[in-house]
Scaffold this motif. Structure first.
Motif, PDB file in Angstrom:
ATOM      1  N   ARG A  40       0.507  -1.009  -0.117  1.00 32.50           N
ATOM      2  CA  ARG A  40      -0.364  -0.287   0.044  1.00 32.50           C
ATOM      3  C   ARG A  40       0.990   1.005   0.309  1.00 32.50           C
ATOM      4  NH1 ARG A  40      -5.578  -1.061   0.998  1.00 32.50           N
ATOM      5  NH2 ARG A  40      -6.035  -2.874   2.106  1.00 32.50           N
ATOM      6  N   SER A  41       0.249   2.184  -0.699  1.00 31.32           N
ATOM      7  CA  SER A  41       0.692   3.476  -0.830  1.00 31.32           C
ATOM      8  C   SER A  41       0.742   4.386   0.876  1.00 31.32           C
ATOM      9  CB  SER A  41       1.100   4.333  -1.924  1.00 31.32           C
ATOM     10  OG  SER A  41      -0.756   4.552  -2.184  1.00 31.32           O
ATOM     11  N   PRO A  42       1.947   5.168   0.983  1.00 34.59           N
ATOM     12  CA  PRO A  42       1.653   5.320   2.141  1.00 34.59           C
ATOM     13  C   PRO A  42       0.805   5.828   3.020  1.00 34.59           C
ATOM     14  CG  PRO A  42       3.988   6.401   0.993  1.00 34.59           C
ATOM     15  CD  PRO A  42       2.937   5.751   0.518  1.00 34.59           C
ATOM     16  N   MET A  43      -0.305   6.853   2.451  1.00 33.73           N
ATOM     17  CA  MET A  43      -1.293   7.450   2.932  1.00 33.73           C
ATOM     18  C   MET A  43      -2.736   6.982   3.117  1.00 33.73           C
ATOM     19  SD  MET A  43       0.465  10.115   3.527  1.00 33.73           S
ATOM     20  CE  MET A  43      -1.187  10.755   4.511  1.00 33.73           C
ATOM     21  N   HIS A  44      -2.566   5.380   2.113  1.00 33.46           N
ATOM     22  CA  HIS A  44      -3.684   4.166   2.491  1.00 33.46           C
ATOM     23  C   HIS A  44      -3.514   2.500   3.334  1.00 33.46           C
ATOM     24  CE1 HIS A  44      -3.794   6.451  -1.267  1.00 33.46           C
ATOM     25  NE2 HIS A  44      -4.731   6.754  -1.150  1.00 33.46           N
ATOM     26  N   ARG A  45      -2.460   3.489   4.224  1.00 33.10           N
ATOM     27  CA  ARG A  45      -2.049   2.116   5.047  1.00 33.10           C
ATOM     28  C   ARG A  45      -3.150   2.564   6.571  1.00 33.10           C
ATOM     29  NH1 ARG A  45       4.501   3.442   4.748  1.00 33.10           N
ATOM     30  NH2 ARG A  45       3.686   2.747   1.905  1.00 33.10           N
TER      31      ARG A  45
END
Length: 266
Positions: A88-93
């Protein structure tokens, strides 16, 4: 009372309390202090704890071995890829970003950069308020070279240096040395490696000797008014109010009586 013994967390994070200073040490030298998922989670917990603890007035973050941190643990990420797990990309964890937590810590934070400070390690250093560095260490964001995004650095770095320089560092992925970084204000000062940690701790102690209410107010004001017009920033009134605090009365009394102040943090 003597300071308690250091605590070592299984992630490789060593936690020490030295009077009013919390010292956090990344201690995975065999992996160049790579930021594994477990280490990121422990950084979140320890920075939250330092921010909440009334006994902590400043935080120092450093590393052991040849690197401060080489960034995210690429071997761990590759193992996840091999198992077919989603990255997952950083702001979608599902958990908070450790970089956001460091940035939002209400206590002053000092990074003592003992060695190579790159990728997520460089972003971690940028998240701290003040940076001291050993001479000649490489610093930068090589994410473009490996297909990553440097999300945090892409936002914060242009706020700290001229946009053209930030874009050059991001687009090329090439590092600069700490000696170059100090000229651009990314590092407060370069300190000989054997003296680096002592210099960071001394700075933290000097900060911790001041009124906690005042220091917290100053940090919150600087951070939260950074992009505001002057007239609006002056009226924001963020953080605790030092002007009406017990510490303000104590500080003035101590100065006039020529003694050390006894801060209560309120």
């Amino acid at each position: 009372m003597p300071d308690p013994e250091p605590r070592r967390r299984t992630s490789g994070l060593v936690v020490e309390s030295r009077e009013h200073v919390r010292l956090l040490t990344l201690d995975r030298p065999e992996r160049r202090n790579a930021l594994s998922t477990a280490l990121q989670e422990d950084l979140v917990e320890e920075f939250l704890d330092a921010g909440e603890s009334p006994d902590v007035r400043a935080v120092v973050l450093t590393g052991t071995g040849p690197a401060f941190s080489a960034g995210l643990d690429l071997k761990e990420i590759r193992e996840l890829d091999a198992r077919g797990e989603r990255f997952r990309s950083p702001m979608h964890r599902t958990t908070r970003s450790f970089l956001e937590v460091v940035t939002e810590c209400p206590k002053p934070t000092i990074a003592a950069l003992n060695g190579a400070t790159v990728a997520g390690g460089f972003e971690l250093a940028l998240a701290c308020d003040i940076r001291l560095a050993a001479p000649g260490i490489p610093m930068g964001l090589p994410e473009a070279k490996i297909g990553m995004g440097a999300n945090f650095g892409s936002v914060l770095l242009p706020k700290l240096v001229p946009r053209g320089l930030a874009l050059e560092l991001l687009f090329t992925g090439d590092p600069m040395t700490s000696d170059e970084a100090v000229r651009h204000g990314l590092v407060n000062r370069v300190v000989p490696a054997p003296e680096l940690l002592d210099a960071a701790l001394d700075l933290a102690r000097r900060i911790a000797a001041n009124a906690p209410v005042s220091v917290r107010r100053m940090k919150e004001t600087v951070v939260k008014t950074a992009d505001m017009p002057l007239w609006q920033a002056l009226r924001l009134e963020v953080g605790p109010d030092p002007y009406t605090s017990e510490d303000r009365a104590e500080g003035i009394a101590a100065r006039l009586e020529q003694r050390a102040p006894r801060w209560k943090g309120r």
